[in-house]
Design a protein around this motif. Structure first.
Motif, PDB file in Angstrom:
ATOM      1  N   SER A  75       0.827  -1.216   0.000  1.00 49.22           N
ATOM      2  CA  SER A  75       0.000   0.000   0.000  1.00 49.22           C
ATOM      3  C   SER A  75       0.855   1.256   0.000  1.00 49.22           C
ATOM      4  O   SER A  75       0.597   2.196  -0.759  1.00 49.22           O
ATOM      5  N   ILE A  78       2.556   1.631  -3.414  1.00 47.64           N
ATOM      6  CA  ILE A  78       1.596   2.074  -4.432  1.00 47.64           C
ATOM      7  C   ILE A  78       1.295   3.560  -4.248  1.00 47.64           C
ATOM      8  O   ILE A  78       1.223   4.317  -5.216  1.00 47.64           O
ATOM      9  N   ALA A  79       1.172   4.003  -2.985  1.00 46.37           N
ATOM     10  CA  ALA A  79       0.949   5.433  -2.714  1.00 46.37           C
ATOM     11  C   ALA A  79       2.138   6.262  -3.187  1.00 46.37           C
ATOM     12  O   ALA A  79       1.967   7.312  -3.825  1.00 46.37           O
ATOM     13  N   LEU A  81       4.336   5.489  -5.495  1.00 46.70           N
ATOM     14  CA  LEU A  81       4.356   5.464  -6.960  1.00 46.70           C
ATOM     15  C   LEU A  81       3.278   6.389  -7.527  1.00 46.70           C
ATOM     16  O   LEU A  81       3.528   7.126  -8.476  1.00 46.70           O
ATOM     17  N   SER A  82       2.106   6.384  -6.935  1.00 40.14           N
ATOM     18  CA  SER A  82       1.003   7.230  -7.405  1.00 40.14           C
ATOM     19  C   SER A  82       1.338   8.711  -7.264  1.00 40.14           C
ATOM     20  O   SER A  82       1.113   9.503  -8.184  1.00 40.14           O
ATOM     21  N   ILE A  83       1.891   9.086  -6.116  1.00 42.49           N
ATOM     22  CA  ILE A  83       2.237  10.487  -5.887  1.00 42.49           C
ATOM     23  C   ILE A  83       3.354  10.927  -6.829  1.00 42.49           C
ATOM     24  O   ILE A  83       3.294  11.998  -7.427  1.00 42.49           O
ATOM     25  N   THR A  85       4.153   9.662  -9.739  1.00 40.08           N
ATOM     26  CA  THR A  85       3.632   9.701 -11.110  1.00 40.08           C
ATOM     27  C   THR A  85       2.756  10.937 -11.319  1.00 40.08           C
ATOM     28  O   THR A  85       2.864  11.612 -12.345  1.00 40.08           O
ATOM     29  N   ALA A  86       1.913  11.251 -10.335  1.00 35.12           N
ATOM     30  CA  ALA A  86       1.065  12.441 -10.436  1.00 35.12           C
ATOM     31  C   ALA A  86       1.910  13.709 -10.516  1.00 35.12           C
ATOM     32  O   ALA A  86       1.648  14.586 -11.342  1.00 35.12           O
ATOM     33  N   GLY A 107       8.007  10.848  -3.650  1.00 30.68           N
ATOM     34  CA  GLY A 107       7.718   9.419  -3.511  1.00 30.68           C
ATOM     35  C   GLY A 107       8.541   8.782  -2.408  1.00 30.68           C
ATOM     36  O   GLY A 107       8.054   7.974  -1.616  1.00 30.68           O
TER      37      GLY A 107
END
Length: 128
Positions: A75, A78-79, A81-83, A85-86, A107
């Motif tokens: 989790s 993934i958070a 990576l998401s941040i 990437t955003a 990240g």
């Protein structure tokens, strides 16, 4: 002082994750594995490396690896990576190197804080 030491260790582990990722990716690609498959496998190898080194060395967690700990780790990653990437998307008008550095640091901050205070919190070695 322990926080600084953990951050340095976390960064060293991160560098080793990158090395594992690159070695696995290009080894698989060299033998004909499609790049997307190689990416998934190499990224996974880097994450496995990250989990075990951060668990045992960086945060000195003790005891058996539990499913909840693995799920928390996934989790947090993934958070992160998401941040990252955003942010890379949001900063797309800026020079790529600057955008990539900002995204990477953000990240890294998310994964370090999440790992330290959530993923490995319950079974860390007790400080004296």
């Amino acid at each position: 002082m322990r926080n600084i030491s953990e951050l340095i260790k976390f960064s060293i582990v991160g560098a080793s994750n990158t090395a594992v990722d690159l070695i696995v990716f290009f080894s698989l690609w060299f033998v004909g594995t499609p790049s997307l498959s190689a990416q998934v496998l190499s990224y996974s190898a880097g994450m496995i490396n990250s989990f075990f080194w951060n668990r045992s060395w960086t945060f000195q967690a003790k005891g058996r690896v539990e499913a909840g700990e693995v799920l928390r780790f996934l989790s947090v990653n993934i958070a992160g990576l998401s941040i990252s990437t955003a942010l890379l998307t949001i900063l797309s008008g800026q020079p790529l190197f600057i955008s990539k550095m900002i995204a990477t640091l953000a990240g890294m901050a998310v994964t370090f804080i999440g790992s330290r205070f959530w993923v490995f919190r319950s079974n860390r070695r007790k400080s004296i």
